[in-house]
Motif scaffolding. Structure first.
Motif, PDB file in Angstrom:
ATOM      1  N   ALA A   1       7.307 -25.053  -8.497  1.00 35.32           N
ATOM      2  CA  ALA A   1       8.284 -24.737  -7.445  1.00 35.32           C
ATOM      3  C   ALA A   1       7.836 -23.584  -6.574  1.00 35.32           C
ATOM      4  O   ALA A   1       8.310 -23.425  -5.461  1.00 35.32           O
ATOM      5  CB  ALA A   1       9.642 -24.398  -8.056  1.00 35.32           C
ATOM      6  N   ILE A   2       6.893 -22.779  -7.055  1.00 38.98           N
ATOM      7  CA  ILE A   2       6.473 -21.599  -6.306  1.00 38.98           C
ATOM      8  C   ILE A   2       5.806 -22.030  -5.005  1.00 38.98           C
ATOM      9  O   ILE A   2       4.879 -22.828  -4.993  1.00 38.98           O
ATOM     10  CB  ILE A   2       5.514 -20.720  -7.145  1.00 38.98           C
ATOM     11  N   GLY A   3       6.338 -21.522  -3.928  1.00 42.40           N
ATOM     12  CA  GLY A   3       5.791 -21.812  -2.617  1.00 42.40           C
ATOM     13  C   GLY A   3       6.215 -23.155  -2.051  1.00 42.40           C
ATOM     14  O   GLY A   3       5.804 -23.522  -0.965  1.00 42.40           O
ATOM     15  N   SER A   4       7.070 -23.896  -2.755  1.00 40.87           N
ATOM     16  CA  SER A   4       7.462 -25.214  -2.257  1.00 40.87           C
ATOM     17  C   SER A   4       8.548 -25.150  -1.200  1.00 40.87           C
ATOM     18  O   SER A   4       8.751 -26.088  -0.478  1.00 40.87           O
ATOM     19  CB  SER A   4       7.913 -26.110  -3.417  1.00 40.87           C
ATOM     20  N   VAL A   5       9.255 -24.018  -1.126  1.00 42.85           N
ATOM     21  CA  VAL A   5      10.325 -23.867  -0.148  1.00 42.85           C
ATOM     22  C   VAL A   5       9.827 -22.924   0.941  1.00 42.85           C
ATOM     23  O   VAL A   5       9.295 -21.862   0.673  1.00 42.85           O
ATOM     24  CB  VAL A   5      11.598 -23.285  -0.796  1.00 42.85           C
ATOM     25  N   THR A   6      10.004 -23.309   2.184  1.00 43.71           N
ATOM     26  CA  THR A   6       9.527 -22.445   3.277  1.00 43.71           C
ATOM     27  C   THR A   6      10.693 -21.811   3.972  1.00 43.71           C
ATOM     28  O   THR A   6      11.800 -22.220   3.902  1.00 43.71           O
ATOM     29  CB  THR A   6       8.703 -23.236   4.294  1.00 43.71           C
TER      30      THR A   6
ATOM     31  N   ALA B   1      17.171  -9.344 -17.967  1.00 40.40           N
ATOM     32  CA  ALA B   1      16.464 -10.614 -18.097  1.00 40.40           C
ATOM     33  C   ALA B   1      15.776 -10.941 -16.783  1.00 40.40           C
ATOM     34  O   ALA B   1      16.312 -10.665 -15.717  1.00 40.40           O
ATOM     35  CB  ALA B   1      17.426 -11.740 -18.465  1.00 40.40           C
ATOM     36  N   VAL B   2      14.582 -11.506 -16.875  1.00 33.49           N
ATOM     37  CA  VAL B   2      13.865 -11.982 -15.697  1.00 33.49           C
ATOM     38  C   VAL B   2      13.695 -13.481 -15.851  1.00 33.49           C
ATOM     39  O   VAL B   2      13.202 -13.955 -16.872  1.00 33.49           O
ATOM     40  CB  VAL B   2      12.490 -11.299 -15.551  1.00 33.49           C
ATOM     41  N   ILE B   3      14.131 -14.214 -14.850  1.00 36.94           N
ATOM     42  CA  ILE B   3      14.020 -15.662 -14.851  1.00 36.94           C
ATOM     43  C   ILE B   3      12.945 -16.012 -13.831  1.00 36.94           C
ATOM     44  O   ILE B   3      13.063 -15.682 -12.650  1.00 36.94           O
ATOM     45  CB  ILE B   3      15.370 -16.343 -14.501  1.00 36.94           C
ATOM     46  N   THR B   4      11.888 -16.644 -14.297  1.00 32.19           N
ATOM     47  CA  THR B   4      10.762 -16.943 -13.423  1.00 32.19           C
ATOM     48  C   THR B   4      10.856 -18.350 -12.873  1.00 32.19           C
ATOM     49  O   THR B   4      11.394 -19.257 -13.518  1.00 32.19           O
ATOM     50  CB  THR B   4       9.425 -16.765 -14.168  1.00 32.19           C
ATOM     51  N   ALA B   5      10.312 -18.514 -11.689  1.00 27.15           N
ATOM     52  CA  ALA B   5      10.294 -19.823 -11.041  1.00 27.15           C
ATOM     53  C   ALA B   5       9.274 -20.715 -11.742  1.00 27.15           C
ATOM     54  O   ALA B   5       8.226 -20.239 -12.173  1.00 27.15           O
ATOM     55  CB  ALA B   5       9.930 -19.666  -9.576  1.00 27.15           C
ATOM     56  N   PRO B   6       9.571 -22.000 -11.851  1.00 29.78           N
ATOM     57  CA  PRO B   6       8.578 -22.924 -12.402  1.00 29.78           C
ATOM     58  C   PRO B   6       7.325 -22.925 -11.527  1.00 29.78           C
ATOM     59  O   PRO B   6       7.425 -22.798 -10.302  1.00 29.78           O
ATOM     60  CB  PRO B   6       9.281 -24.294 -12.346  1.00 29.78           C
TER      61      PRO B   6
ATOM     62  N   GLU C   1      14.557 -22.095  -9.644  1.00 30.03           N
ATOM     63  CA  GLU C   1      14.012 -23.448  -9.546  1.00 30.03           C
ATOM     64  C   GLU C   1      14.085 -23.976  -8.110  1.00 30.03           C
ATOM     65  O   GLU C   1      13.124 -24.546  -7.607  1.00 30.03           O
ATOM     66  CB  GLU C   1      14.765 -24.389 -10.477  1.00 30.03           C
ATOM     67  N   VAL C   2      15.211 -23.776  -7.457  1.00 31.52           N
ATOM     68  CA  VAL C   2      15.402 -24.310  -6.103  1.00 31.52           C
ATOM     69  C   VAL C   2      14.584 -23.537  -5.073  1.00 31.52           C
ATOM     70  O   VAL C   2      13.950 -24.129  -4.201  1.00 31.52           O
ATOM     71  CB  VAL C   2      16.899 -24.308  -5.727  1.00 31.52           C
ATOM     72  N   LEU C   3      14.606 -22.211  -5.174  1.00 28.76           N
ATOM     73  CA  LEU C   3      13.946 -21.385  -4.160  1.00 28.76           C
ATOM     74  C   LEU C   3      12.497 -21.062  -4.479  1.00 28.76           C
ATOM     75  O   LEU C   3      11.771 -20.566  -3.619  1.00 28.76           O
ATOM     76  CB  LEU C   3      14.738 -20.083  -3.957  1.00 28.76           C
ATOM     77  N   GLY C   4      12.066 -21.288  -5.730  1.00 30.33           N
ATOM     78  CA  GLY C   4      10.678 -21.014  -6.091  1.00 30.33           C
ATOM     79  C   GLY C   4      10.345 -19.537  -6.151  1.00 30.33           C
ATOM     80  O   GLY C   4       9.222 -19.133  -5.884  1.00 30.33           O
ATOM     81  N   ARG C   5      11.354 -18.697  -6.502  1.00 27.90           N
ATOM     82  CA  ARG C   5      11.149 -17.247  -6.623  1.00 27.90           C
ATOM     83  C   ARG C   5      11.716 -16.765  -7.944  1.00 27.90           C
ATOM     84  O   ARG C   5      12.588 -17.404  -8.521  1.00 27.90           O
ATOM     85  CB  ARG C   5      11.865 -16.510  -5.490  1.00 27.90           C
ATOM     86  N   ASP C   6      11.244 -15.627  -8.401  1.00 28.56           N
ATOM     87  CA  ASP C   6      11.758 -15.019  -9.622  1.00 28.56           C
ATOM     88  C   ASP C   6      13.028 -14.236  -9.309  1.00 28.56           C
ATOM     89  O   ASP C   6      13.171 -13.677  -8.224  1.00 28.56           O
ATOM     90  CB  ASP C   6      10.730 -14.067 -10.231  1.00 28.56           C
TER      91      ASP C   6
ATOM     92  N   ALA D   1      25.433 -15.507 -14.974  1.00 27.30           N
ATOM     93  CA  ALA D   1      24.385 -14.908 -14.147  1.00 27.30           C
ATOM     94  C   ALA D   1      23.030 -15.530 -14.476  1.00 27.30           C
ATOM     95  O   ALA D   1      22.237 -15.830 -13.577  1.00 27.30           O
ATOM     96  CB  ALA D   1      24.339 -13.390 -14.351  1.00 27.30           C
ATOM     97  N   TRP D   2      22.769 -15.756 -15.755  1.00 30.57           N
ATOM     98  CA  TRP D   2      21.507 -16.378 -16.168  1.00 30.57           C
ATOM     99  C   TRP D   2      21.397 -17.792 -15.610  1.00 30.57           C
ATOM    100  O   TRP D   2      20.355 -18.184 -15.076  1.00 30.57           O
ATOM    101  CB  TRP D   2      21.409 -16.391 -17.696  1.00 30.57           C
ATOM    102  N   ARG D   3      22.470 -18.579 -15.721  1.00 27.92           N
ATOM    103  CA  ARG D   3      22.448 -19.952 -15.199  1.00 27.92           C
ATOM    104  C   ARG D   3      22.203 -19.970 -13.692  1.00 27.92           C
ATOM    105  O   ARG D   3      21.421 -20.780 -13.181  1.00 27.92           O
ATOM    106  CB  ARG D   3      23.755 -20.670 -15.519  1.00 27.92           C
ATOM    107  N   LEU D   4      22.886 -19.084 -12.967  1.00 28.09           N
ATOM    108  CA  LEU D   4      22.702 -19.022 -11.526  1.00 28.09           C
ATOM    109  C   LEU D   4      21.274 -18.607 -11.178  1.00 28.09           C
ATOM    110  O   LEU D   4      20.648 -19.193 -10.290  1.00 28.09           O
ATOM    111  CB  LEU D   4      23.703 -18.049 -10.900  1.00 28.09           C
ATOM    112  N   ALA D   5      20.737 -17.621 -11.875  1.00 23.91           N
ATOM    113  CA  ALA D   5      19.366 -17.177 -11.628  1.00 23.91           C
ATOM    114  C   ALA D   5      18.374 -18.299 -11.906  1.00 23.91           C
ATOM    115  O   ALA D   5      17.419 -18.498 -11.146  1.00 23.91           O
ATOM    116  CB  ALA D   5      19.043 -15.955 -12.480  1.00 23.91           C
ATOM    117  N   ALA D   6      18.590 -19.047 -12.980  1.00 28.46           N
ATOM    118  CA  ALA D   6      17.691 -20.156 -13.313  1.00 28.46           C
ATOM    119  C   ALA D   6      17.731 -21.223 -12.234  1.00 28.46           C
ATOM    120  O   ALA D   6      16.682 -21.755 -11.827  1.00 28.46           O
ATOM    121  CB  ALA D   6      18.064 -20.741 -14.669  1.00 28.46           C
TER     122      ALA D   6
END
Length: 66
Positions: free
Chosen positions: A61-66, A53-58, A22-27, A13-18
């Motif tokens: 990456a935040i806002g890079s995906v529309t 656990a909370v995995i935050t977007a880099p 990263e890909v979607l730019g969301r926490d 679950a942690w790996r998928l969230a990370a």
């Protein structure tokens, strides 16, 4: 047939969230459930009850995906 519990481990679950963060730019949050077949799930609501656990977007990456 594969054991479905393998797919719901904290580590998976942690790996998928990370990856999704990263890909979607969301926490994303890893949430503990009461279901022994799915002990952990992902939520995009980081204030969700049961968050372990909370995995935050880099930042880049935040806002890079529309």
């Amino acid at each position: 047939m594969t054991d479905t519990r393998v797919h719901a481990t904290f580590e998976n679950a942690w790996r998928l969230a990370a990856t999704m963060a990263e890909v979607l730019g969301r926490d994303f949050a890893v949430v503990r459930t009461e279901d022994p077949q799915r002990p952990f799930v992902l939520e995009d609501d980081i204030a969700h009850l049961g968050v372990v656990a909370v995995i935050t977007a880099p930042c880049d990456a935040i806002g890079s995906v529309t």
